[in-house]
Write an enzyme that holds these catalytic residues in place. Structure first.
Site, PDB file in Angstrom:
ATOM      1  CG  HIS A  23     -61.358-107.769  -7.725  1.00 53.85           C
ATOM      2  ND1 HIS A  23     -60.855-109.098  -8.605  1.00 53.85           N
ATOM      3  CD2 HIS A  23     -61.234-108.151  -6.289  1.00 53.85           C
ATOM      4  CE1 HIS A  23     -60.512-109.942  -7.610  1.00 53.85           C
ATOM      5  NE2 HIS A  23     -60.828-109.551  -6.471  1.00 53.85           N
ATOM      6  CD  GLU A  26     -60.666-107.669 -11.804  1.00 50.97           C
ATOM      7  OE1 GLU A  26     -61.860-108.349 -12.107  1.00 50.97           O
ATOM      8  OE2 GLU A  26     -59.855-108.243 -11.192  1.00 50.97           O
ATOM      9  CG  HIS A 126     -63.544-111.511 -11.392  1.00 52.06           C
ATOM     10  ND1 HIS A 126     -62.914-110.615 -10.431  1.00 52.06           N
ATOM     11  CD2 HIS A 126     -64.617-112.117 -10.925  1.00 52.06           C
ATOM     12  CE1 HIS A 126     -63.470-110.961  -9.283  1.00 52.06           C
ATOM     13  NE2 HIS A 126     -64.764-111.920  -9.620  1.00 52.06           N
ATOM     14  CD  GLU A 172     -60.460-113.347 -14.446  1.00 52.44           C
ATOM     15  OE1 GLU A 172     -60.087-112.268 -14.258  1.00 52.44           O
ATOM     16  OE2 GLU A 172     -60.787-114.274 -13.318  1.00 52.44           O
TER      17      GLU A 172
END
Length: 303
Positions: A23, A26, A126, A172
């Site tokens: 992404h 990010e 992420h 994450e």
């Protein structure tokens, strides 16, 4: 009391990929992979050869360059949703979204998916706007790599594991606004990646790992925001008592939402659950307020 231990031998992990920018907004993963790419390959291999007979091959990948250039989550469609076998192997006709093309390029680079020549471990980096700290998201509860990274004797750094249907291993970390880089979050991600690579070298050296229980969460469902039945506009925000309480138990009748008119909406479930990805910015478009998980203890079966 004599205890019987089952010895299981597993193949070494010779090829690892660290991917950032899946992404494009990010930024911790984007900047970390860029920094890793500055390291001279020869220097890395020389250091690794001192520790093991076969050097660990670490492939550093910037997954979505166009989205990174525009500092957007994606250009045409979410790259994270483009790695199904149907998408990777289907016929293309007409205008193809950029991320679908890129997913096939990445599959050729790292895979092909499901083939013997694929990399042994992919760590996809992420960020989230939710207050989740640093966690690993694994493919299934049979993923022995995640369980042992979590309980590695090197450093017990990663606080939680989530089991969800996602490819490879996702690291994450949050909270961090999209399009922003926070030094504390970047540093934590860097330490997490180094911890993962250290563990792989530790494993490849032939180290034996003792079996023990692992504290995990598993996803069971997600819910959307309250919406107007006609306009489908959101009519409430996360209740202040719930905001930033990812992985904390939510009990029946606990505050869940606060409507824009001031009313408190409460959790009407029958059992305590653990919300995570609370108020994640990227999930507004997907119709997800947060995801519900249950708390489990899983015993590692490898020693």
């Amino acid at each position: 009391i004599n205890k019987c231990h089952l010895m299981v031998c597993l193949p070494r992990l010779s090829r690892v990929a660290v991917c950032g920018g899946t992404h494009g907004n990010e930024l911790s993963g984007v900047y970390l992979v860029r920094e890793l790419l500055k390291v001279k390959k020869g220097v890395m291999e020389k250091e690794e050869e001192q520790e093991e007979e076969e050097p660990l091959s670490v492939l550093k990948v910037l997954s979505n360059p166009r989205a990174m250039q525009q500092c957007r989550r994606y250009v045409d469609t979410d790259l994270n949703r483009c790695f199904t076998h149907a998408t990777l192997n289907g016929l293309t006709s007409g205008t193809v979204p950029y991320e679908m093309i890129r997913s096939r390029e990445l599959n050729a680079m790292l895979g092909p998916k499901g083939r013997s020549g694929a990399v042994d471990l992919v760590c996809d980096l992420h960020n989230t706007t939710a207050n989740m700290g640093l966690c690993l998201i694994a493919y299934s509860d049979c993923d022995w790599i995640c369980t042992f990274i979590l309980k590695s004797p090197i450093k017990n750094h990663i606080p939680s594991i989530l089991w969800e249907s996602m490819a490879s291993v996702t690291m994450e970390i949050g909270p961090q606004p999209h399009g922003v880089a926070r030094s504390t979050v970047y540093t934590a991600m860097k330490a997490g990646v180094q911890h993962m690579l250290d563990w792989v070298c530790f494993f490849n050296s032939g180290t034996l790992f003792e079996g023990e229980s692992v504290d995990v969460f598993t996803m069971i469902k997600h819910i959307d925001y309250p919406r107007d039945s006609e306009t489908r506009n959101i009519t409430a925000a996360v209740h202040p008592h719930l905001q930033d309480r990812d992985f904390c138990p939510l009990h029946p009748e606990d505050p869940l939402f606060q409507t824009f008119s001031g009313e408190t909406l409460r959790y009407k479930g029958n059992e305590p659950l653990y919300p995570f990805f609370i108020n994640e910015c990227a999930y507004y478009e997907k119709g997800i307020f947060f995801k519900f998980i249950i708390h489990l203890y899983i015993c590692k079966h490898i020693s």
